[in-house]
Scaffold this motif. Structure first.
Motif, PDB file in Angstrom:
ATOM      1  N   THR A  29      87.497  68.919 106.630  1.00 56.23           N
ATOM      2  CA  THR A  29      86.416  67.963 106.892  1.00 56.23           C
ATOM      3  C   THR A  29      86.640  67.373 108.272  1.00 56.23           C
ATOM      4  N   THR A  30      85.554  67.252 109.044  1.00 54.36           N
ATOM      5  CA  THR A  30      85.633  66.535 110.324  1.00 54.36           C
ATOM      6  C   THR A  30      84.777  65.280 110.205  1.00 54.36           C
ATOM      7  N   LEU A  31      85.197  64.226 110.870  1.00 54.30           N
ATOM      8  CA  LEU A  31      84.475  62.950 110.784  1.00 54.30           C
ATOM      9  C   LEU A  31      84.536  62.291 112.157  1.00 54.30           C
ATOM     10  N   ARG A  32      83.396  61.802 112.631  1.00 53.96           N
ATOM     11  CA  ARG A  32      83.419  61.119 113.936  1.00 53.96           C
ATOM     12  C   ARG A  32      82.769  59.756 113.799  1.00 53.96           C
ATOM     13  N   GLN A  33      83.246  58.830 114.605  1.00 52.04           N
ATOM     14  CA  GLN A  33      82.673  57.486 114.564  1.00 52.04           C
ATOM     15  C   GLN A  33      81.782  57.257 115.784  1.00 52.04           C
ATOM     16  N   VAL A  34      80.595  56.698 115.521  1.00 55.54           N
ATOM     17  CA  VAL A  34      79.699  56.274 116.596  1.00 55.54           C
ATOM     18  C   VAL A  34      79.805  54.766 116.767  1.00 55.54           C
ATOM     19  N   GLU A  35      79.859  54.075 115.639  1.00 53.76           N
ATOM     20  CA  GLU A  35      79.959  52.605 115.678  1.00 53.76           C
ATOM     21  C   GLU A  35      80.825  52.166 114.503  1.00 53.76           C
ATOM     22  N   GLY A  36      81.621  51.122 114.700  1.00 46.88           N
ATOM     23  CA  GLY A  36      82.480  50.676 113.605  1.00 46.88           C
ATOM     24  C   GLY A  36      82.726  49.192 113.647  1.00 46.88           C
ATOM     25  N   PRO A  37      83.268  48.662 112.560  1.00 48.64           N
ATOM     26  CA  PRO A  37      83.561  47.230 112.499  1.00 48.64           C
ATOM     27  C   PRO A  37      84.725  46.862 113.426  1.00 48.64           C
ATOM     28  N   PRO A  38      84.823  45.602 113.842  1.00 45.68           N
ATOM     29  CA  PRO A  38      85.938  45.214 114.724  1.00 45.68           C
ATOM     30  C   PRO A  38      87.282  45.284 114.007  1.00 45.68           C
ATOM     31  N   TYR A  39      87.258  45.171 112.703  1.00 47.00           N
ATOM     32  CA  TYR A  39      88.459  45.391 111.873  1.00 47.00           C
ATOM     33  C   TYR A  39      87.966  45.853 110.514  1.00 47.00           C
TER      34      TYR A  39
END
Ligand code: SIN
Length: 299
Positions: free
Chosen positions: A131-141
């Protein structure tokens, strides 16, 4: 009198690797590594072969600052092997192999996609390998993904316990997950289609100790979300074994935890690991995209 449980010690084996196009920097003693010195879209054939070797060694890899488009993500993931059937999600328009996992800031849910310890879709006769997973936007923590190295966990069982498991088949089914989602979310779970739903309920028997098809490495094939029984055992007999194995494999010593950054890509080998995406970032948006690569029949 019982012995107090102590942290496992000895051989963990997650040493760094050096190749012509990149090197790896381990994330934890147990597993996981950052790939340093390469842009994913620029790996040549030898680089890709080395990259796969690094994945099988570290079980999970991550790469910062990639900022892939959907098209780049899909094209790069296609180089890892043919795409797998994804039982739960649908691709984004124009890129059917790139599946969104998005939680909006105002959404609050008792159960999120991938929120329990699991390996991807083991209820399928041929579960996804990578599985590949990429982040575009995420929480500060919050929103960190955690993985457990099930091959390492197997090696740290006593020889007697390992021998007891050898030859057993685990029944992987989504039935318990459907029931839990139904209870927590009060509605039918979303599934790609009716046949997938029925296959999920029916599930599949797989070897509880499986051999990696590329490296021959043995691993526990277990799952908190989907392991529902052991062939030939009553549920009363099977449950304590499965619960113990999940607790054993997910103990701190066998895990790594990734603090995501926008632009980052991670990938993992489902044949050797479990993972968990937490539900701990209400109030913040998290936008991720994933692909899955087909595996073979577990042996
Ligand atoms: C997944 O289970 O594939 C999702 C993990 C995550 O969202 O961190």
């Amino acid at each position: 009198m019982w012995e107090v449980r102590v942290s496992p010690s000895g051989e963990f084996g997650n040493h760094p690797l050096h190749f012509a196009q990149f090197h790896t920097a381990p994330l934890a003693a147990a597993m996981g590594a950052e790939v340093v010195g390469v842009r994913l879209t620029e790996l040549d054939e030898q680089g890709l072969a080395d990259f796969k070797q690094a994945l099988y060694h570290h079980k999970m890899l991550f790469i910062r600052d990639q900022h892939l488009t959907h098209a780049e993500h899909e094209a790069w993931a296609a180089r890892l092997g043919p795409f797998a059937v994804d039982a739960y999600t649908q691709g984004v328009p124009g890129h059917r192999e790139v599946h969104p996992i998005i939680k909006e800031a105002q959404t609050s849910s008792k159960a999120l996609f991938g929120g329990g310890w699991h390996t991807d879709s083991p209820f399928l006769p041929i579960p996804p390998a990578i599985t590949t997973l990429r982040q575009v936007e995420g929480p500060p923590y919050g929103g960190d993904t955690t993985w457990a190295n099930c091959a390492l966990a197997l090696r740290h069982l006593s020889p007697a316990y390992r021998e007891m498991l050898r030859g057993l088949n685990v029944w992987m089914s989504a039935a318990n997950n459907f029931a839990t989602q139904e209870k927590l979310l009060g509605g039918a779970i979303q599934f790609a289609d009716r046949e997938q739903f029925e296959q999920g309920q029916r599930g599949t028997m797989h070897p509880l100790i499986r051999k990696h098809p590329e490296t021959g490495e043995e691993s526990l094939y277990i799952c908190d979300t989907y392991a529902a029984g052991i062939e030939g055992m009553t549920s009363h007999e099977a449950k304590p074994i499965l619960d113990y194995l999940v607790a054993h494999a997910t103990q701190h010593a066998f895990t790594c935890r990734l603090r995501w950054e926008p632009g980052m890509v991670a990938l993992w080998d489902n044949r050797l690991t479990m993972h968990l995406g937490p539900n701990d970032y209400d109030g913040y948006r998290r936008e991720m995209y994933r692909t899955t690569t087909a595996g073979g029949v577990a042996e």
